[in-house]
Each structure stands twice: as structure tokens, then as C-alpha cells.
Scaffold this motif. Structure first.
Motif, PDB file in Angstrom:
ATOM      1  N   PRO A  51       0.637  -1.061   0.198  1.00 30.21           N
ATOM      2  CA  PRO A  51       0.080  -0.076  -0.470  1.00 30.21           C
ATOM      3  C   PRO A  51       1.237   0.825   0.182  1.00 30.21           C
ATOM      4  N   THR A  52       0.516   2.301  -0.562  1.00 28.40           N
ATOM      5  CA  THR A  52       0.825   3.548  -0.476  1.00 28.40           C
ATOM      6  C   THR A  52       0.393   3.875   0.707  1.00 28.40           C
ATOM      7  N   SER A  53       1.839   4.685   1.414  1.00 31.03           N
ATOM      8  CA  SER A  53       1.935   5.148   2.826  1.00 31.03           C
ATOM      9  C   SER A  53       1.804   6.624   1.918  1.00 31.03           C
ATOM     10  N   TRP A  54       1.312   7.610   2.304  1.00 33.32           N
ATOM     11  CA  TRP A  54       1.006   9.233   2.087  1.00 33.32           C
ATOM     12  C   TRP A  54       2.122   9.361   3.306  1.00 33.32           C
ATOM     13  N   LYS A  55       1.437   9.716   4.948  1.00 33.54           N
ATOM     14  CA  LYS A  55       2.254   9.386   5.989  1.00 33.54           C
ATOM     15  C   LYS A  55       3.335   9.816   5.647  1.00 33.54           C
ATOM     16  N   ASN A  56       3.845   8.200   5.213  1.00 35.28           N
ATOM     17  CA  ASN A  56       5.799   8.235   4.850  1.00 35.28           C
ATOM     18  C   ASN A  56       6.338   9.024   3.569  1.00 35.28           C
ATOM     19  N   ILE A  57       5.099   9.367   2.972  1.00 38.67           N
ATOM     20  CA  ILE A  57       5.709   9.949   1.774  1.00 38.67           C
ATOM     21  C   ILE A  57       6.391  11.585   1.922  1.00 38.67           C
ATOM     22  N   ALA A  58       5.465  11.825   3.241  1.00 43.86           N
ATOM     23  CA  ALA A  58       5.093  13.622   3.491  1.00 43.86           C
ATOM     24  C   ALA A  58       6.623  13.306   4.570  1.00 43.86           C
ATOM     25  N   LEU A  59       6.907  12.776   5.578  1.00 44.56           N
ATOM     26  CA  LEU A  59       8.018  12.623   6.513  1.00 44.56           C
ATOM     27  C   LEU A  59       9.234  12.403   4.851  1.00 44.56           C
ATOM     28  N   GLY A  60       9.283  11.601   4.587  1.00 40.01           N
ATOM     29  CA  GLY A  60      10.099  11.379   3.592  1.00 40.01           C
ATOM     30  C   GLY A  60      10.590  12.934   3.218  1.00 40.01           C
ATOM     31  N   ALA A  61       9.837  13.226   2.886  1.00 39.96           N
ATOM     32  CA  ALA A  61       9.205  14.849   1.567  1.00 39.96           C
ATOM     33  C   ALA A  61      10.624  15.539   2.548  1.00 39.96           C
ATOM     34  N   ALA A  62      10.210  15.218   3.962  1.00 36.53           N
ATOM     35  CA  ALA A  62      10.601  16.659   5.247  1.00 36.53           C
ATOM     36  C   ALA A  62      11.272  16.525   5.548  1.00 36.53           C
ATOM     37  N   ILE A  63      12.031  15.278   5.920  1.00 39.26           N
ATOM     38  CA  ILE A  63      13.302  14.554   6.141  1.00 39.26           C
ATOM     39  C   ILE A  63      13.872  15.266   4.889  1.00 39.26           C
ATOM     40  N   GLN A  64      13.777  14.751   3.628  1.00 45.65           N
ATOM     41  CA  GLN A  64      15.554  15.046   2.626  1.00 45.65           C
ATOM     42  C   GLN A  64      15.309  16.617   2.193  1.00 45.65           C
ATOM     43  N   PHE A 119      22.169  -3.213  -1.331  1.00 40.97           N
ATOM     44  CA  PHE A 119      23.266  -3.310  -0.334  1.00 40.97           C
ATOM     45  C   PHE A 119      22.696  -2.764   1.186  1.00 40.97           C
ATOM     46  N   ALA A 120      22.456  -2.415   2.005  1.00 42.24           N
ATOM     47  CA  ALA A 120      22.537  -1.908   3.118  1.00 42.24           C
ATOM     48  C   ALA A 120      22.556  -0.118   3.322  1.00 42.24           C
ATOM     49  N   SER A 121      21.914   0.560   4.076  1.00 45.57           N
ATOM     50  CA  SER A 121      21.773   1.989   4.041  1.00 45.57           C
ATOM     51  C   SER A 121      22.800   2.277   3.958  1.00 45.57           C
ATOM     52  N   VAL A 122      23.880   2.495   4.841  1.00 47.90           N
ATOM     53  CA  VAL A 122      25.185   3.388   5.035  1.00 47.90           C
ATOM     54  C   VAL A 122      25.670   3.216   3.832  1.00 47.90           C
ATOM     55  N   VAL A 123      26.433   1.620   4.039  1.00 46.62           N
ATOM     56  CA  VAL A 123      27.377   1.026   3.620  1.00 46.62           C
ATOM     57  C   VAL A 123      26.781   1.458   2.035  1.00 46.62           C
ATOM     58  N   GLY A 124      25.296   0.976   1.271  1.00 50.58           N
ATOM     59  CA  GLY A 124      24.977   1.260   0.335  1.00 50.58           C
ATOM     60  C   GLY A 124      25.307   2.416  -0.186  1.00 50.58           C
ATOM     61  N   GLY A 125      25.198   3.913   0.516  1.00 54.33           N
ATOM     62  CA  GLY A 125      24.966   4.968  -0.134  1.00 54.33           C
ATOM     63  C   GLY A 125      26.034   5.205  -0.896  1.00 54.33           C
ATOM     64  N   SER A 126      27.457   4.749  -0.026  1.00 52.74           N
ATOM     65  CA  SER A 126      28.685   4.831  -0.456  1.00 52.74           C
ATOM     66  C   SER A 126      29.134   4.428  -1.324  1.00 52.74           C
ATOM     67  N   THR A 155      21.459   9.198   3.580  1.00 55.00           N
ATOM     68  CA  THR A 155      21.201   7.717   3.736  1.00 55.00           C
ATOM     69  C   THR A 155      20.670   7.896   4.905  1.00 55.00           C
ATOM     70  N   THR A 156      21.892   8.205   6.284  1.00 54.47           N
ATOM     71  CA  THR A 156      22.055   8.559   8.032  1.00 54.47           C
ATOM     72  C   THR A 156      20.473   8.959   8.258  1.00 54.47           C
ATOM     73  N   CYS A 157      20.504  10.086   7.062  1.00 55.20           N
ATOM     74  CA  CYS A 157      19.442  11.193   7.538  1.00 55.20           C
ATOM     75  C   CYS A 157      18.286   9.983   7.720  1.00 55.20           C
ATOM     76  N   MET A 158      17.826   9.136   6.400  1.00 50.34           N
ATOM     77  CA  MET A 158      16.856   8.851   5.587  1.00 50.34           C
ATOM     78  C   MET A 158      16.400   7.895   6.652  1.00 50.34           C
ATOM     79  N   VAL A 159      17.538   6.959   7.255  1.00 51.43           N
ATOM     80  CA  VAL A 159      17.525   5.945   8.096  1.00 51.43           C
ATOM     81  C   VAL A 159      17.064   6.235   9.762  1.00 51.43           C
ATOM     82  N   PHE A 160      18.075   6.601  10.206  1.00 54.96           N
ATOM     83  CA  PHE A 160      17.823   7.260  11.348  1.00 54.96           C
ATOM     84  C   PHE A 160      16.484   8.383  11.617  1.00 54.96           C
ATOM     85  N   GLY A 161      17.022   9.188  10.847  1.00 53.95           N
ATOM     86  CA  GLY A 161      15.524  10.839  10.851  1.00 53.95           C
ATOM     87  C   GLY A 161      14.327   9.665  10.485  1.00 53.95           C
TER      88      GLY A 161
END
Length: 276
Positions: free
Chosen positions: A19-32, A191-198, A259-265
Motif C-alpha cells: 500500500p502507498t503510505s502518503w504519511k510516509n511519503i510526506a515524512l520522507g519529503a520533510a526529512i530530505q 545493499f544496506a543503508s550507509v554502506v549502500g550509500g557509499s 542515507t543516515t538522515c533517511m534511516v535514523f531520522g
């Protein structure tokens, strides 16, 4: 078993559509948007400065950026282009990757293939919706020559490009953006989180090609009507193999920070708002 009986048999594990979670999309936009407004844009500006001026090392790029605007110089292109990009690209990625992953799994492929193709397709969708013209205008703001006292607004610059070259001009380099995003998210979804980002920074040559295609620096020997292949050839002739990796250090910093902002935040905010 008869044909009629076969047609009524349901698969043991039907593929469920996420399912598409519009709350998660809004949170993602705010974090980015927070990410790019804090340390993200300075990393982006220095990375672009080095990729466009491949004779500069990290220290010189930081010095030149500061010389051309002080602290504000590190935030060129933030408003509105980086804000537009940050507030839309996450939603486009999640929606497109989810749809593609669902279709791939329905075709009988596994989760790894679905995640890989979903990430790649989502990255391409990002490029051709909002990221193409946003990255172009951010690069223009970093690389365009400014006269002393000049106050030409970024909107005026965009309008001038549109008048001269149309939509194609505003999306110059979008093919390189699409390749970059496709390979970025193909890597990150596996790949996973920060490692994937690098690790996603392995495609830095595509990023340097993208910057060169969008750069406003006037080089008389640069071919006109650049495409990905001709730009790569030009960079290699001018700067050799190392030229393709100019700006990789700030890009790694940008990728890890994002990636750190998106994962932890993201996890913290999802738990706070109860959207997990």
C-alpha cells in the motif's frame, strides 16, 4: 484434475501489492528537505564545483566556493530547485519502485530481482519527472559566471534557458541523471543503508558527465550538443581517467549523510507519528 478445477486453484502465496503510505511519503519529503537544507547542499555544491573544475582539489573547491559568496555560496541552488527536488523525488521513487516491484514479482521473479528492478525503475522515474530540470538549474547556479553586482534571479535564468532552448534545454543532461539514479538505487535497494550509500558512488563518472553536460563554464574546445558518450570522451581527453572521479569525496559524504538522515531520522519520525 480437470481444466475447470485448475482454473479455480489459487496460488499458495499470492503476491500482495504494497500500500502507498502518503504519511510516509510526506515524512520522507520533510526529512530530505531538512537534509538538503543543512549539510546536503554544501556537499552538493562542492561536489559540483570539483566535477565542473576538474583541476581543483577539495581544499581549492571549498576555498573558491566561499570566495564566490561566502557561506551563502555553499547553498546556491537550494531555493527553489533543491527544495523542489527533495520534496518530490522520494515520493516518485517509492511509488514507481513499488509498482515495478509488484509487477516483477507477479511475473514470478524473486524479491531480490524485484527490489533491484524496482530501484532502477524508480531512479529513472525520478530523473524524468523532477530531477532532470532541478539538477540542471542547481548546476547552473554553481557554475554560471556572475558579474559584480549582478542580481539576475534564478527564475530569470531558467526563463532565459527556456526561451532559447525550450523544455529540452531545461532537461539537458537528463539522460546522465537517469543513468546515475538507476545505478544509485539499483545499488541501494540491494545493499544496506550507509554502506549502500557509499557504494552507490561507484558511478561517479556518470555524475561528472552529468555536471559537464549541464555546466555553464565556457570552454572553447568543448564540443557542442554534448551527449553522454561525447562528454565522456571530452573529459577523458582533457583530464584522463582521474577526471571521472573529481568530487567523489564530497559525494560520499553527501550519500552517507542522506542515507543516515533517511534511516535514523525516518525510523524515529515514523515511530513518533505511528506510521510504521
Amino acid at each position: 484434475m480437470t481444466q475447470a478445477e485448475i482454473s479455480t486453484v489459487k496460488p499458495a502465496n499470492p503476491v500482495a501489492k504494497k500500500p502507498t503510505s502518503w504519511k510516509n511519503i510526506a515524512l520522507g519529503a520533510a526529512i530530505q528537505t531538512f537534509e538538503v537544507s543543512s549539510l546536503g547542499q554544501p556537499f552538493e555544491v562542492v561536489k559540483t564545483q570539483m566535477a565542473a573544475n576538474r583541476g581543483q582539489n577539495l581544499r581549492v573547491a571549498i576555498k573558491e566556493t566561499y570566495k564566490n559568496g561566502g557561506i551563502k555560496g555553499f547553498y546556491r541552488g537550494l531555493i527553489p530547485w533543491a527544495w523542489i527536488e527533495a520534496s518530490t523525488k522520494g515520493g516518485v521513487l517509492l511509488f514507481a519502485s513499488s509498482e515495478i516491484e509488484y509487477v516483477v514479482k507477479k511475473m514470478g521473479y524473486g524479491g531480490i530481482v524485484g527490489g533491484l528492478l524496482g530501484g532502477m525503475g524508480g531512479g529513472i522515474a525520478q530523473a524524468y519527472t523532477t530531477m532532470g530540470f532541478c539538477t540542471f538549474m542547481k548546476t547552473v547556479e554553481v557554475t554560471r559566471h556572475r558579474q559584480v553586482g549582478e542580481k539576475t534571479s534564478t527564475f530569470r535564468v531558467a526563463y532565459q534557458v527556456f526561451q532559447k532552448e525550450g523544455i529540452a534545454g531545461l532537461n539537458r543532461g537528463v539522460s546522465a541523471v537517469a543513468i546515475r539514479q538507476m545505478t544509485n538505487w539499483g545499488s541501494r535497494f540491494v545493499f544496506a543503508s550507509v554502506v549502500g550509500g557509499s557504494l552507490s558512488c561507484w558511478n561517479q563518472p556518470i555524475e561528472v558527465i552529468r555536471v559537464e553536460m549541464q555546466s555553464q563554464i565556457k570552454n572553447p574546445d568543448r564540443p557542442k550538443n554534448l551527449n553522454v558518450v561525447s562528454t565522456a570522451k571530452y573529459i577523458y581527453e582533457k583530464n584522463g581517467f582521474r577526471g571521472f572521479y573529481r568530487g567523489v569525496i564530497p559525494r560520499i559524504g553527501l550519500s552517507v549523510y542522506l542515507t543516515t538522515c533517511m534511516v535514523f531520522g525516518g525510523d524515529s519520525l515514523k515511530e513518533y507519528f505511528g506510521t510504521k
